[in-house]
Design a protein around this motif. Structure first.
Motif, PDB file in Angstrom:
ATOM      1  N   ARG A 121      41.710  64.524  32.345  1.00 14.47           N
ATOM      2  CA  ARG A 121      42.148  64.778  33.716  1.00 14.47           C
ATOM      3  C   ARG A 121      41.278  64.016  34.711  1.00 14.47           C
ATOM      4  NH1 ARG A 121      43.023  69.745  31.190  1.00 14.47           N
ATOM      5  NH2 ARG A 121      45.174  70.461  31.343  1.00 14.47           N
ATOM      6  N   ARG A 122      41.932  63.618  35.805  1.00 22.35           N
ATOM      7  CA  ARG A 122      41.241  62.908  36.887  1.00 22.35           C
ATOM      8  C   ARG A 122      41.776  63.410  38.222  1.00 22.35           C
ATOM      9  NH1 ARG A 122      39.952  56.605  37.181  1.00 22.35           N
ATOM     10  NH2 ARG A 122      39.391  56.394  39.389  1.00 22.35           N
ATOM     11  N   ALA A 123      40.896  63.583  39.205  1.00 18.09           N
ATOM     12  CA  ALA A 123      41.309  63.981  40.556  1.00 18.09           C
ATOM     13  C   ALA A 123      40.363  63.350  41.559  1.00 18.09           C
ATOM     14  CB  ALA A 123      41.303  65.497  40.702  1.00 18.09           C
ATOM     15  N   SER A 124      40.931  62.790  42.624  1.00 17.91           N
ATOM     16  CA  SER A 124      40.126  62.095  43.629  1.00 17.91           C
ATOM     17  C   SER A 124      39.816  62.959  44.843  1.00 17.91           C
ATOM     18  CB  SER A 124      40.852  60.820  44.088  1.00 17.91           C
ATOM     19  OG  SER A 124      41.009  59.932  43.011  1.00 17.91           O
ATOM     20  N   GLN A 125      40.243  64.218  44.808  1.00 20.65           N
ATOM     21  CA  GLN A 125      39.911  65.118  45.898  1.00 20.65           C
ATOM     22  C   GLN A 125      39.865  66.546  45.383  1.00 20.65           C
ATOM     23  OE1 GLN A 125      43.013  64.602  48.791  1.00 20.65           O
ATOM     24  NE2 GLN A 125      44.580  65.592  47.543  1.00 20.65           N
ATOM     25  N   MET A 126      39.178  67.388  46.145  1.00 16.96           N
ATOM     26  CA  MET A 126      39.117  68.809  45.785  1.00 16.96           C
ATOM     27  C   MET A 126      40.518  69.406  45.876  1.00 16.96           C
ATOM     28  SD  MET A 126      35.528  69.990  47.569  1.00 16.96           S
ATOM     29  CE  MET A 126      35.963  69.374  49.201  1.00 16.96           C
ATOM     30  N   SER A 127      40.763  70.456  45.121  1.00 19.51           N
ATOM     31  CA  SER A 127      42.097  71.047  45.066  1.00 19.51           C
ATOM     32  C   SER A 127      42.122  72.422  45.707  1.00 19.51           C
ATOM     33  CB  SER A 127      42.564  71.161  43.612  1.00 19.51           C
ATOM     34  OG  SER A 127      41.839  72.190  42.945  1.00 19.51           O
ATOM     35  N   GLU A 128      43.312  72.857  46.021  1.00 20.32           N
ATOM     36  CA  GLU A 128      43.509  74.255  46.385  1.00 20.32           C
ATOM     37  C   GLU A 128      43.397  75.089  45.109  1.00 20.32           C
ATOM     38  OE1 GLU A 128      47.117  75.048  48.400  1.00 20.32           O
ATOM     39  OE2 GLU A 128      46.761  73.625  50.017  1.00 20.32           O
ATOM     40  N   PRO A 129      43.181  76.400  45.220  1.00 21.72           N
ATOM     41  CA  PRO A 129      43.225  77.246  44.024  1.00 21.72           C
ATOM     42  C   PRO A 129      44.604  77.152  43.361  1.00 21.72           C
ATOM     43  CG  PRO A 129      42.245  78.421  45.881  1.00 21.72           C
ATOM     44  CD  PRO A 129      42.815  77.154  46.431  1.00 21.72           C
ATOM     45  N   MET A 130      44.639  76.924  42.060  1.00 18.56           N
ATOM     46  CA  MET A 130      45.890  76.743  41.330  1.00 18.56           C
ATOM     47  C   MET A 130      46.000  77.776  40.213  1.00 18.56           C
ATOM     48  SD  MET A 130      46.267  72.580  41.105  1.00 18.56           S
ATOM     49  CE  MET A 130      44.623  72.308  40.464  1.00 18.56           C
ATOM     50  N   HIS A 131      47.094  78.535  40.229  1.00 22.01           N
ATOM     51  CA  HIS A 131      47.347  79.516  39.176  1.00 22.01           C
ATOM     52  C   HIS A 131      47.881  78.802  37.938  1.00 22.01           C
ATOM     53  CE1 HIS A 131      47.055  83.281  41.649  1.00 22.01           C
ATOM     54  NE2 HIS A 131      47.185  82.383  42.607  1.00 22.01           N
ATOM     55  N   THR A 132      47.292  79.078  36.809  1.00 21.16           N
ATOM     56  CA  THR A 132      47.730  78.461  35.572  1.00 21.16           C
ATOM     57  C   THR A 132      47.374  79.364  34.401  1.00 21.16           C
ATOM     58  OG1 THR A 132      47.637  76.423  34.261  1.00 21.16           O
ATOM     59  CG2 THR A 132      45.573  77.191  35.225  1.00 21.16           C
ATOM     60  N   VAL A 133      47.851  79.023  33.227  1.00 22.67           N
ATOM     61  CA  VAL A 133      47.480  79.744  32.010  1.00 22.67           C
ATOM     62  C   VAL A 133      46.672  78.792  31.146  1.00 22.67           C
ATOM     63  CG1 VAL A 133      48.288  80.943  29.938  1.00 22.67           C
ATOM     64  CG2 VAL A 133      49.525  81.224  32.098  1.00 22.67           C
ATOM     65  N   ASN A 134      45.380  79.067  31.029  1.00 26.01           N
ATOM     66  CA  ASN A 134      44.533  78.240  30.178  1.00 26.01           C
ATOM     67  C   ASN A 134      44.813  78.555  28.714  1.00 26.01           C
ATOM     68  OD1 ASN A 134      43.314  77.187  32.442  1.00 26.01           O
ATOM     69  ND2 ASN A 134      41.224  77.563  31.728  1.00 26.01           N
ATOM     70  N   MET A 135      45.069  77.516  27.925  1.00 25.35           N
ATOM     71  CA  MET A 135      45.289  77.714  26.506  1.00 25.35           C
ATOM     72  C   MET A 135      43.948  77.720  25.783  1.00 25.35           C
ATOM     73  SD  MET A 135      46.810  73.965  25.507  1.00 25.35           S
ATOM     74  CE  MET A 135      46.985  74.388  23.780  1.00 25.35           C
ATOM     75  N   PRO A 136      43.882  78.231  24.548  1.00 27.57           N
ATOM     76  CA  PRO A 136      42.616  78.222  23.809  1.00 27.57           C
ATOM     77  C   PRO A 136      42.079  76.803  23.675  1.00 27.57           C
ATOM     78  CG  PRO A 136      44.211  79.649  22.714  1.00 27.57           C
ATOM     79  CD  PRO A 136      44.962  78.914  23.794  1.00 27.57           C
ATOM     80  N   SER A 137      40.971  76.529  24.330  1.00 29.53           N
ATOM     81  CA  SER A 137      40.466  75.151  24.409  1.00 29.53           C
ATOM     82  C   SER A 137      39.002  75.129  24.796  1.00 29.53           C
ATOM     83  CB  SER A 137      41.241  74.336  25.467  1.00 29.53           C
ATOM     84  OG  SER A 137      42.605  74.232  25.189  1.00 29.53           O
ATOM     85  N   LEU A 138      38.396  73.978  24.514  1.00 29.95           N
ATOM     86  CA  LEU A 138      37.093  73.614  25.057  1.00 29.95           C
ATOM     87  C   LEU A 138      37.352  72.739  26.281  1.00 29.95           C
ATOM     88  CD1 LEU A 138      33.978  72.987  25.006  1.00 29.95           C
ATOM     89  CD2 LEU A 138      34.553  71.136  23.406  1.00 29.95           C
ATOM     90  N   TYR A 139      36.727  73.072  27.411  1.00 27.88           N
ATOM     91  CA  TYR A 139      36.886  72.313  28.648  1.00 27.88           C
ATOM     92  C   TYR A 139      35.523  71.741  29.034  1.00 27.88           C
ATOM     93  CZ  TYR A 139      41.291  74.911  29.071  1.00 27.88           C
ATOM     94  OH  TYR A 139      42.531  75.456  28.842  1.00 27.88           O
ATOM     95  N   VAL A 140      35.466  70.430  29.240  1.00 29.82           N
ATOM     96  CA  VAL A 140      34.206  69.772  29.583  1.00 29.82           C
ATOM     97  C   VAL A 140      34.428  68.876  30.795  1.00 29.82           C
ATOM     98  CG1 VAL A 140      32.410  68.169  28.819  1.00 29.82           C
ATOM     99  CG2 VAL A 140      33.361  69.838  27.213  1.00 29.82           C
TER     100      VAL A 140
END
Length: 307
Positions: free
Chosen positions: A41-60
């Motif tokens: 993932r890449r983002a060039s600006q800060m985001s608003e709060p986003m509702h999502t469902v995180n799947m079983p994962s390692l996030y780095v």
């Protein structure tokens, strides 16, 4: 690189990961890689709060920072930390540090329970039987980043992926299983554990979210009493089964409103609400705006919802 000082070895791994991820993500957004388990993932600006469902994962995160909120609990991760979710969890994610010059860059490595079980059996790692929250943040270390770096490098040599990627992925999760929080990964994979039963219940709720929730039936599937199910479900997810179903319903309705252009009442009916007024009330409570106003806001702000 960012301004924070890191240990020299960690800093070197992060610097190369930044270069690799930038090359694989030419534009902002989520990028599926040639390694099925790996997402960038890449983002060039800060985001608003986003509702999502995180799947079983390692996030780095290798550059920038992000927060994940679950039922009032906030988890912050940046290049010094990693985050793991061991079950599907409805969270509110927000990128809190990003700019065009120093974009937010991260990777997600999905967890396969069968791989976790294989590692447990082959390495004879013991499971202590304690039920804990299905999300946590740990401290990044050179061994973990080294494995992730070697895995990401494979994207430049696609012919090596089929043979080498599964080996490196097993090494990464072997390291994590040996960490201080390793038992929290093991808990959802070990058959007979409370967390494994909760994982089964989560799957059923996600699959049948539009149907009425019958706690007795879910408890039977998990081989628990209804009271035990409530207790351990809340330990793992921080919310009740009913609250979990509500979050899945409302997030699904939001995607339907955006992708299919449904009227609010139709979207509510599709996800299991019989009363349009109840759907609207609960939608406002979760997202802060009535359904159609929220959809207009999302379209104007170019927010993309991702599972």
């Amino acid at each position: 690189m960012q301004d924070q000082p890191y240990a020299p070895k960690i800093s070197a791994y992060l610097e190369e990961l930044i270069v690799l991820i930038k090359r694989q993500t030419p534009s902002d957004g989520t990028h599926i890689s040639a390694i099925p388990e790996l997402c960038l993932r890449r983002a060039s600006q800060m985001s608003e709060p986003m509702h999502t469902v995180n799947m079983p994962s390692l996030y780095v995160v290798v550059q920038g920072s992000k927060t994940a909120a679950l039922a009032g609990e906030n988890y912050v991760y940046d290049p010094t930390k990693y985050m793991i979710t061991s079950v599907h969890l409805p969270v509110i994610g927000q990128i809190t540090q990003a700019s065009p010059k120093l974009p937010y860059l991260s990777l997600q490595l999905s967890i396969n329970p069968e791989v976790i079980l294989e590692i447990i059996h082959k390495s004879r790692i013991q499971w202590k039987g304690k039920t804990g929250r299905g999300i946590w943040v740990g401290q990044s270390d050179p061994l973990l980043l080294d494995g992730l770096l070697r895995l990401t490098r494979l994207l430049d040599t696609p012919g090596d992926i089929e043979f080498l990627a599964p080996l490196i992925i097993r090494e990464i999760f072997y390291r994590l299983l040996q960490s201080e929080q390793g038992s929290l990964i093991r808990q959802s994979a070990v058959t007979g554990s409370y967390a494994h039963g909760i994982s089964k219940v989560i799957h059923l709720i996600k699959r049948d979210y539009s149907k009425p929730l019958v706690i007795e039936e879910l408890a039977k599937e998990a081989n628990m009493s209804p009271s035990s199910l409530h207790k351990h479900f809340k330990k793992v997810t921080a919310i009740s089964p009913l609250q979990y179903q509500k979050a899945i319903r409302l997030q699904t309705a939001r995607r339907l409103l955006l992708s299919e252009g449904l009227e609010a009442a139709d979207a509510g009916f599709r996800v299991g609400y019989e009363s349009p007024s109840q759907f609207s009330r609960e939608y406002v409570r979760m997202f802060g705006r009535p359904p159609m106003s929220d959809v207009k806001h999302l379209r104007n702000s170019f927010v993309v919802l991702v599972d």
